[in-house]
Design an enzyme around this catalytic site. Structure first.
Site, mmCIF file in Angstrom:
data_model
loop_
_atom_site.group_PDB
_atom_site.id
_atom_site.type_symbol
_atom_site.label_atom_id
_atom_site.label_comp_id
_atom_site.label_asym_id
_atom_site.label_seq_id
_atom_site.Cartn_x
_atom_site.Cartn_y
_atom_site.Cartn_z
ATOM 1 N N ILE A 194 0.827 -1.216 0.000
ATOM 2 C CA ILE A 194 0.000 0.000 0.000
ATOM 3 C C ILE A 194 0.857 1.261 0.000
ATOM 4 C CG2 ILE A 194 -0.353 0.308 2.521
ATOM 5 C CD1 ILE A 194 -2.935 0.663 -0.338
ATOM 6 N N SER B 98 12.114 1.588 6.684
ATOM 7 C CA SER B 98 11.830 0.270 6.123
ATOM 8 C C SER B 98 12.934 -0.689 6.522
ATOM 9 C CB SER B 98 11.749 0.362 4.594
ATOM 10 O OG SER B 98 11.783 -0.928 4.035
ATOM 11 N N LYS C 63 -5.501 1.707 7.737
ATOM 12 C CA LYS C 63 -6.556 0.883 8.312
ATOM 13 C C LYS C 63 -6.051 -0.555 8.453
ATOM 14 C CE LYS C 63 -8.003 -1.912 5.812
ATOM 15 N NZ LYS C 63 -7.603 -3.009 4.877
HETATM 16 P P1 NAP Z 1 2.523 -5.521 3.033
HETATM 17 O O1 NAP Z 1 2.635 -5.461 1.553
HETATM 18 O O2 NAP Z 1 2.760 -6.815 3.710
HETATM 19 O O3 NAP Z 1 3.468 -4.397 3.611
HETATM 20 C C1 NAP Z 1 3.595 -4.129 4.976
HETATM 21 C C2 NAP Z 1 4.992 -3.600 5.228
HETATM 22 O O4 NAP Z 1 5.102 -3.221 6.596
HETATM 23 C C3 NAP Z 1 6.068 -4.632 4.999
HETATM 24 O O5 NAP Z 1 6.467 -4.653 3.655
HETATM 25 C C4 NAP Z 1 7.164 -4.138 5.924
HETATM 26 O O6 NAP Z 1 7.857 -3.144 5.218
HETATM 27 C C5 NAP Z 1 6.449 -3.414 7.038
HETATM 28 N N1 NAP Z 1 6.429 -4.113 8.327
HETATM 29 C C6 NAP Z 1 6.821 -3.565 9.498
HETATM 30 N N2 NAP Z 1 6.631 -4.425 10.508
HETATM 31 C C7 NAP Z 1 6.142 -5.543 9.956
HETATM 32 C C8 NAP Z 1 5.762 -6.786 10.492
HETATM 33 N N3 NAP Z 1 5.837 -7.049 11.809
HETATM 34 N N4 NAP Z 1 5.292 -7.734 9.633
HETATM 35 C C9 NAP Z 1 5.206 -7.488 8.310
HETATM 36 N N5 NAP Z 1 5.545 -6.299 7.748
HETATM 37 C C10 NAP Z 1 6.017 -5.354 8.575
HETATM 38 O O7 NAP Z 1 1.072 -5.030 3.493
HETATM 39 P P2 NAP Z 1 0.172 -3.918 2.803
HETATM 40 O O8 NAP Z 1 -0.747 -4.557 1.836
HETATM 41 O O9 NAP Z 1 0.982 -2.792 2.348
HETATM 42 O O10 NAP Z 1 -0.741 -3.508 4.048
HETATM 43 C C11 NAP Z 1 -0.247 -2.695 5.094
HETATM 44 C C12 NAP Z 1 -1.444 -2.052 5.766
HETATM 45 O O11 NAP Z 1 -2.140 -1.280 4.790
HETATM 46 C C13 NAP Z 1 -2.435 -3.068 6.328
HETATM 47 O O12 NAP Z 1 -2.965 -2.624 7.538
HETATM 48 C C14 NAP Z 1 -3.522 -3.108 5.259
HETATM 49 O O13 NAP Z 1 -4.795 -3.422 5.788
HETATM 50 C C15 NAP Z 1 -3.484 -1.690 4.734
HETATM 51 N N6 NAP Z 1 -3.988 -1.556 3.371
HETATM 52 C C16 NAP Z 1 -3.580 -2.407 2.389
HETATM 53 C C17 NAP Z 1 -4.134 -2.298 1.114
HETATM 54 C C18 NAP Z 1 -3.733 -3.201 -0.047
HETATM 55 O O14 NAP Z 1 -4.382 -3.133 -1.094
HETATM 56 N N7 NAP Z 1 -2.691 -4.012 0.049
HETATM 57 C C19 NAP Z 1 -5.101 -1.326 0.855
HETATM 58 C C20 NAP Z 1 -5.436 -0.436 1.859
HETATM 59 C C21 NAP Z 1 -4.886 -0.571 3.116
HETATM 60 P P3 NAP Z 1 9.413 -2.960 5.346
HETATM 61 O O15 NAP Z 1 10.027 -4.232 4.874
HETATM 62 O O16 NAP Z 1 9.629 -1.813 4.466
HETATM 63 O O17 NAP Z 1 9.731 -2.685 6.789
#
Ligand code: NAP
Length: 308
Positions: A14, A36, A90
């Site tokens: 995101i 990050s 969120k």
């Molecule tokens: P993601 O791709 O898994 O990314 C989350 C990032 O957070 C990881 O890449 C990591 O980045 C960091 N991180 C820090 N602590 C972590 C931990 N304990 N476990 C895993 N990652 C950790 O997830 P995402 O889809 O971006 O979602 C993140 C948030 O945004 C969630 O709450 C989700 O509900 C919300 N969201 C997502 C979307 C969507 O379409 N994907 C849409 C709206 C909202 P680093 O490696 O850079 O530290």
């Protein structure tokens, strides 16, 4: 106007898909740092942890937390303690108590705290709210069905305790209905289907009732293949409303009446800038409260193991 110096924390899907373009397109913000564990962004100072950023000579005014929900409270607390405004992706936390704690800390320090609900910024949502405001709702059907393997590959945190499983997308539907329905509503019963090898549900069926007794049925499914659904239908005493494509299209009596461009994340940053300028906060946990109610009240069904 001096731009707000913003740090982005957590550089996952995101952050890259939505936050970085929204920040780049908004003159009120400048990307001052990235936190990050894994990567950086060209042109922005990079830190492995928020603590390292806060201890550095890079000055930021605000942070946007784009991590999964489980580590969010600790990060938000750290940022507020250091005097930074905070935008929460969120869901705003892993528990309601965490968010209440953040609300109090932000208020005590006169800092802005924003719980973002991006789906509420979808083009059809505000017109839907206006259309429903003076009509009597008779029934609501929420159909939020997507293929987790397509939309969340490799996101193991979703399946861990606090990751919400199918409520990760389902909470977006709840953020819309809590915004558009004129009356409060309450969970009456629910069923959660949780794979035997995981901690979070893969499917959920929820039956709510609104304050006047109208039924609200929500079906969330993470195993949907083929056509994907992010739809909400509302029957009223004066016609039927439908929001499709996650709220981007509004239909009245099966006629498409509103379709706007995707401005969800620019809308969130516009609001964040306004809150900071006003010295106020926006902390709304109502979608997360319905999820908590679902975990409190629902029957549990063991589903077959899920292997990505
Ligand atoms: P993601 O791709 O898994 O990314 C989350 C990032 O957070 C990881 O890449 C990591 O980045 C960091 N991180 C820090 N602590 C972590 C931990 N304990 N476990 C895993 N990652 C950790 O997830 P995402 O889809 O971006 O979602 C993140 C948030 O945004 C969630 O709450 C989700 O509900 C919300 N969201 C997502 C979307 C969507 O379409 N994907 C849409 C709206 C909202 P680093 O490696 O850079 O530290």
């Amino acid at each position: 106007m001096t731009p707000i110096r913003l740090a982005l924390v957590g550089l996952g899907k995101i952050a890259r898909d939505q936050h970085l373009p929204a920040i780049a397109g908004d003159k009120r913000f400048t990307l001052a740092a990235v936190v990050s564990r894994s990567s950086g962004v060209d042109g922005a100072p990079h830190f492995a942890t928020l603590a390292e950023l806060l201890a550095s000579d890079v000055t930021v005014d605000a942070v946007a937390l784009c991590t999964p929900p489980q580590p969010r409270h600790a990060l938000a607390h750290q940022a507020l303690a250091a005097g930074k405004h905070v935008m929460l992706e969120k869901p705003p936390g892993a528990t309601l108590s965490e968010v209440e704690d953040l609300r109090q800390v932000a208020a005590a320090r006169s800092l802005t705290l924003q719980t973002t609900w991006h789906s509420r910024c979808a083009a059809g949502v505000q017109p839907a709210r206006q259309w429903l405001a003076d009509r009597a709702v008779k029934a609501v059907r929420i159909c939020w069905k997507e293929d987790v393997r397509v939309w969340h590959p490799g996101q193991t945190w979703i399946w861990e305790a606090g990751g919400l499983g199918v409520f990760d997308p389902g909470i977006n539907a709840l953020s819309i209905v809590t915004a558009i329905l004129p009356r409060p509503f309450f969970l009456a019963r629910g069923v959660l289907h949780t794979p035997s090898n995981l901690q979070a549900p893969v499917q959920a069926e929820l039956d709510f009732t609104d304050a006047a007794g109208a039924p609200i049925r929500a079906e969330f499914d993470f195993l949907q293949t083929g056509p994907q659904s992010w739809d909400i239908e509302v029957d009223t005493d004066d016609g039927a409303l439908k929001l499709t494509h996650g709220g981007a299209r509004l239909w009245i009596n099966d006629h498409l009446v509103y379709e706007g461009p995707d401005r969800e994340y620019p809308g969130l940053y516009t609001e964040f800038a306004r809150l900071i300028a006003d010295g106020s906060s926006d902390v709304d946990v109502s979608p997360l409260r319905h999820v908590a109610d679902a975990f409190l009240l629902s029957e549990r069904v063991s589903a077959p193991p899920f292997i990505e």
